[in-house]
Design an enzyme around this catalytic site. Structure first.
Site, short mmCIF file in Angstrom:
data_model
loop_
_atom_site.label_atom_id
_atom_site.label_comp_id
_atom_site.label_asym_id
_atom_site.label_seq_id
_atom_site.Cartn_x
_atom_site.Cartn_y
_atom_site.Cartn_z
N LYS A 3 32.45 44.35 38.55
CA LYS A 3 31.57 43.20 38.72
C LYS A 3 31.72 42.57 40.11
CE LYS A 3 32.52 41.85 33.95
NZ LYS A 3 33.21 40.82 33.15
N GLU A 65 31.06 48.15 47.57
CA GLU A 65 32.34 47.70 47.02
C GLU A 65 32.58 46.26 47.43
OE1 GLU A 65 34.80 47.66 45.23
OE2 GLU A 65 36.16 49.34 45.35
N ASP A 66 33.34 45.53 46.61
CA ASP A 66 33.71 44.17 47.00
C ASP A 66 34.87 44.20 47.99
OD1 ASP A 66 35.44 45.16 45.07
OD2 ASP A 66 35.44 43.34 43.83
N ASP A 69 41.41 48.11 48.84
CA ASP A 69 42.83 47.82 49.08
C ASP A 69 43.59 49.14 49.22
OD1 ASP A 69 45.36 46.76 49.19
OD2 ASP A 69 45.40 45.97 47.16
N PHE A 118 45.92 38.44 47.75
CA PHE A 118 44.90 38.56 46.70
C PHE A 118 43.85 37.48 46.91
CE2 PHE A 118 42.98 38.59 42.52
CZ PHE A 118 42.96 39.95 42.25
N ASP A 125 37.18 38.16 41.41
CA ASP A 125 37.80 37.34 40.38
C ASP A 125 39.31 37.50 40.33
OD1 ASP A 125 37.83 40.04 39.30
OD2 ASP A 125 38.40 39.13 37.40
N ARG A 131 34.94 33.87 40.32
CA ARG A 131 33.86 34.68 40.91
C ARG A 131 32.78 33.79 41.52
NH1 ARG A 131 34.33 39.92 39.19
NH2 ARG A 131 35.04 40.21 37.06
P1 5GP Z 1 41.99 49.77 45.31
O1 5GP Z 1 41.93 51.01 44.46
O2 5GP Z 1 41.29 49.91 46.62
O3 5GP Z 1 43.39 49.24 45.44
O4 5GP Z 1 41.27 48.67 44.43
C1 5GP Z 1 40.03 48.11 44.76
C2 5GP Z 1 39.61 47.22 43.62
O5 5GP Z 1 40.70 46.38 43.24
C3 5GP Z 1 38.49 46.28 44.05
O6 5GP Z 1 37.22 46.79 43.69
C4 5GP Z 1 38.81 45.02 43.28
O7 5GP Z 1 38.26 45.09 41.98
C5 5GP Z 1 40.32 45.05 43.13
N1 5GP Z 1 41.00 44.29 44.20
C6 5GP Z 1 41.78 44.77 45.20
N2 5GP Z 1 42.24 43.76 45.98
C7 5GP Z 1 41.71 42.64 45.46
C8 5GP Z 1 41.80 41.25 45.84
O8 5GP Z 1 42.44 40.82 46.81
N3 5GP Z 1 41.10 40.38 45.06
C9 5GP Z 1 40.37 40.78 43.98
N4 5GP Z 1 39.73 39.84 43.28
N5 5GP Z 1 40.26 42.06 43.60
C10 5GP Z 1 40.93 42.98 44.33
#
Ligand code: 5GP
Length: 141
Positions: A3, A65-66, A69, A118, A125, A131
């Site tokens: 989301k 993507e939002d 990380d 974070f 969220d 959100r």
């Molecule tokens: P990755 O596999 O790149 O570690 O994870 C990416 C996903 O983790 C993003 O789509 C998001 O849902 C969540 N995520 C990673 N870092 C953050 C953050 O700082 N804040 C939030 N709300 N979600 C995050």
């Protein structure tokens, strides 16, 4: 990707529709992946909660993507979509946290680099809260 990317997707599609020479036909579809569950640390275990409805074979596809990380979620999605043979696959993210990559996901368009923290707001969220914030904030600050 829902989301978290909901807000940025809406703003992006609205902009693409209004700028001159933008794509005349844009199909928006959603996929829901979960890698964090109730935590603020990635488990590394990406699960698909909802797949796309549309067929991407032969299409020009942009993943929105939002935040990236570790890169595991985007890497998983890129592999998942590449297997369906799109004509073109690009990825954009509103925020990039390039500090702890565990997968080599390619990002074509980055909005901003986020701090190593974070963050919430503008679609992002923490356990389904924050959100709706009209800005991006670091949780706990
Ligand atoms: P990755 O596999 O790149 O570690 O994870 C990416 C996903 O983790 C993003 O789509 C998001 O849902 C969540 N995520 C990673 N870092 C953050 C953050 O700082 N804040 C939030 N709300 N979600 C995050």
């Amino acid at each position: 990707m829902l989301k978290g990317a909901l807000y940025v997707t809406v703003d992006l599609v609205r902009t693409l529709c209004t700028i001159g020479g933008g794509p005349s036909e844009i199909v928006v579809d959603y996929i829901v992946l979960s890698s964090y569950g109730q935590n603020s640390r990635s488990s590394g275990d990406v699960r698909m909660l909802k797949d796309l409805k549309s067929c991407v074979t032969g299409k020009h596809v942009v993943i929105v993507e939002d935040i990236v990380d570790h890169g595991l979620t985007l890497d998983w999605l890129q592999k998942h979509l590449r297997a369906r043979n799109p004509a073109l696959l690009k990825s954009c993210t509103l925020l990039d946290k390039p500090y702890h990559r565990r997968a080599n996901a390619r990002i074509d368009y980055v909005g901003m680099t986020a701090p190593d923290a974070f963050v919430v707001g503008y679609g992002l969220d923490h356990q389904e809260r924050y959100r709706n914030l009209p800005f991006i904030a670091q949780l706990g600050h």
